[in-house]
Scaffold this active site. Structure first.
Site, PDB file in Angstrom:
ATOM      1  N   VAL A 135      38.700  34.867  57.350  1.00  0.00           N
ATOM      2  CA  VAL A 135      39.842  34.506  58.171  1.00  0.00           C
ATOM      3  C   VAL A 135      40.742  35.660  58.445  1.00  0.00           C
ATOM      4  CG1 VAL A 135      42.024  33.287  58.516  1.00  0.00           C
ATOM      5  CG2 VAL A 135      40.190  32.279  56.988  1.00  0.00           C
ATOM      6  N   LYS A 208      38.495  28.440  60.396  1.00  0.00           N
ATOM      7  CA  LYS A 208      39.610  29.178  59.745  1.00  0.00           C
ATOM      8  C   LYS A 208      40.898  28.516  59.354  1.00  0.00           C
ATOM      9  CE  LYS A 208      38.136  33.424  61.945  1.00  0.00           C
ATOM     10  NZ  LYS A 208      38.004  34.009  63.507  1.00  0.00           N
TER      11      LYS A 208
END
Ligand code: NDP
Ligand code: HSE
Length: 439
Positions: A135, A208
């Site tokens: 992420v 994410k």
């Protein structure tokens, strides 16, 4: 006291944009990494798909390359997975763990689809599973959420976590150009992939968001739980409308603790384009940069900013994880695993609280504004502002644009309001609908 200096064996799966940068850094900065870990790291192999590809520019011992990833993962203490995709990455990670290796991965798609199974395998094997790079690339955001804020209560995570879409929306804002033209420019500059679907349709950001929500709220959230709208329908007109409101359009990943209709606690996890005020810290995130804004009960507002992609930036996050799991090997023990005790339900998009910016092309005659206002009232949506602009019309029919910004309401009520407005005989067209966040 003499400490064990047997090298920790590192196997790398993948040697593309990220893997190539990781391999170079392990090779070139071996001494510093050894000093930080307390034991040397030895790169024992690099699995790739195309054996014959010339990789001499990387300056890496060519004998390290193999196409037999299955075998490689059985002779490592730490396996770094930077192949991407679901399979064979998943099988290789599970096999690595079965053979006692800790795993570092950058694979958001896999973690967001099957994170709990991977954590369970890590628990069973007594090894670590770290994935900071999955992420927002270089930005340290997962460990701050998972570890540094573990004593606090996170209430909201709001992020720009996809560089490609941020580049496209920023360029549309700067140049006034349309979506398709801007994507082509982003592709020519190397910011967008030849097939930009995963980015522009919001799949990458949704994966994410699932990872961020799982860690922030101690709850299992997968990609399939995330409401997702990409940026393909964002027009130059939407960007101009945002500008007139003192806003910019951003693709946001929004993870919130919320209450359901009966007051029960839950989480809302969504990815969609939204207008945010130009004064909001996320509005200043330009080009392909990423940023994540975290709101926590005691800490208050925190913002993390940096490069969300690219070989070197992403390798920085991967190597941070390699050092962390290597230190655990040296000291004995593991880092924190999955913490999903809260087990909060992921509430449907309809219950998310948001605001809408709605542009309508309407007939300009008495009573039209009253009709429009009635639709909002019937759906219990409160109007914050209305602006009317009369449009000179070639057909000599009196027309006007109405721009309505609402107060906060449930997304289901807002969406039903838009449907009812579209059915009004006096509404020629609902020209644009966009959510408004961050104010
Ligand atoms: P690339 O496509 O550049 O590289 C993939 C690598 O994996 C290549 O070396 C490829 O081999 C190898 N590979 C593919 N299939 C196999 C297989 N079956 N067996 C062995 N090796 C295989 O990907 P990236 O480096 O861009 O991305 C890797 C991961 O990092 C993905 O999960 C991605 O989401 C994530 N990530 C990427 C970022 C970025 O900026 N690129 C940022 C953050 C995360 P070959 O070279 O022979 O084709
Ligand atoms: N494709 C992603 C982006 C980078 O544009 O941000 C990898 O996560």
């Amino acid at each position: 006291m003499e400490t064990d200096q047997t090298p920790l064996r590192v196997a790398l799966l993948g040697c593309g944009t990220v893997g190539g940068a990781v391999a170079q850094k392990i090779t070139r900065h071996g001494d510093e990494l050894a000093a930080r870990v307390g034991r040397p790291l030895e790169l024992v192999g690099i699995a790739v798909r195309r054996a014959g590809r010339d990789r001499s520019d990387l300056g890496i011992d060519p004998t390290l390359f193999t196409t037999d990833a299955e075998e490689l993962v059985t002779r490592a203490d730490i396996v770094v997975e930077v192949i991407g995709g679901i399979d064979p990455a998943r099988g290789l990670i599970l096999r690595a763990m079965e053979h006692g290796a800790s795993v570092v991965s950058a694979n958001k798609a896999l973690l967001a689809e099957d994170g709990p199974a991977l954590y369970a395998a890590a628990d069973a094997a007594g090894v670590d599973l770290y994935y900071e790079a999955a992420v927002a690339g270089a930005i340290p955001i997962l460990r701050p959420i998972h570890e540094s804020l573990a004593g606090d209560e996170i209430t909201k995570v709001l992020g720009i976590v996809n560089g490609t879409t941020n580049f496209v929306l920023d360029a549309m804002d700067t140049t006034g150009a349309g979506f398709a033209e801007t994507v082509e420019r982003a592709q020519a500059l190397g910011y967008a992939e030849a097939d930009p679907t995963a980015d522009v349709e919001g799949f990458d950001a949704a994966a994410k968001a699932a990872i961020l929500a799982s860690l922030a709220f101690h709850t299992r959230v997968s990609s399939a739980d995330v409401y997702r709208d990409g940026i393909t329908d964002v027009t130059a007109g939407d960007i101009q409308a945002a500008r007139e409101m003192g806003c910019v359009v951003k693709l946001l990943a929004i993870c919130e603790r919320v209450e359901g209709e009966g007051g029960e606690p839950g989480v809302s996890v969504r990815v969609h384009p939204a207008m945010i005020p130009r004064t909001h810290p996320l509005a200043s995130v330009r080009e392909a940069f990423n940023a994540v804004f975290v709101d926590a009960a005691a800490a208050g507002e925190l913002m993390f900013y940096g490069q969300g992609a690219g070989g070197d930036p992403t390798a920085s996050a991967v190597l941070g994880d390699v050092v962390a799991v290597a230190r655990h090997r040296v000291a004995g023990g593991r880092g924190p695993g999955e913490i999903a005790y809260a087990d909060l339900p992921v509430l449907p998009m309809g219950s998310a609280q948001t605001r809408y910016h709605i542009s309508l092309d309407v007939a300009d005659r008495p009573g039209v504004l009253a009709q429009v206002a009635r639709i909002f009232a019937e759906h219990e949506v409160s109007i914050e502002t209305v602006r009317q602009q009369v449009v000179p019309d070639e057909d000599e029919q009196a027309r006007a644009y109405l721009i309505v910004v609402t107060h906060t309401a449930a997304d289901a009520a807002l969406s039903a309001t838009v449907d009812a407005l579209a059915d009004l005989e006096t509404v020629n067209e609902v020209t644009s609908v966009m959510r408004v966040e961050g104010s």
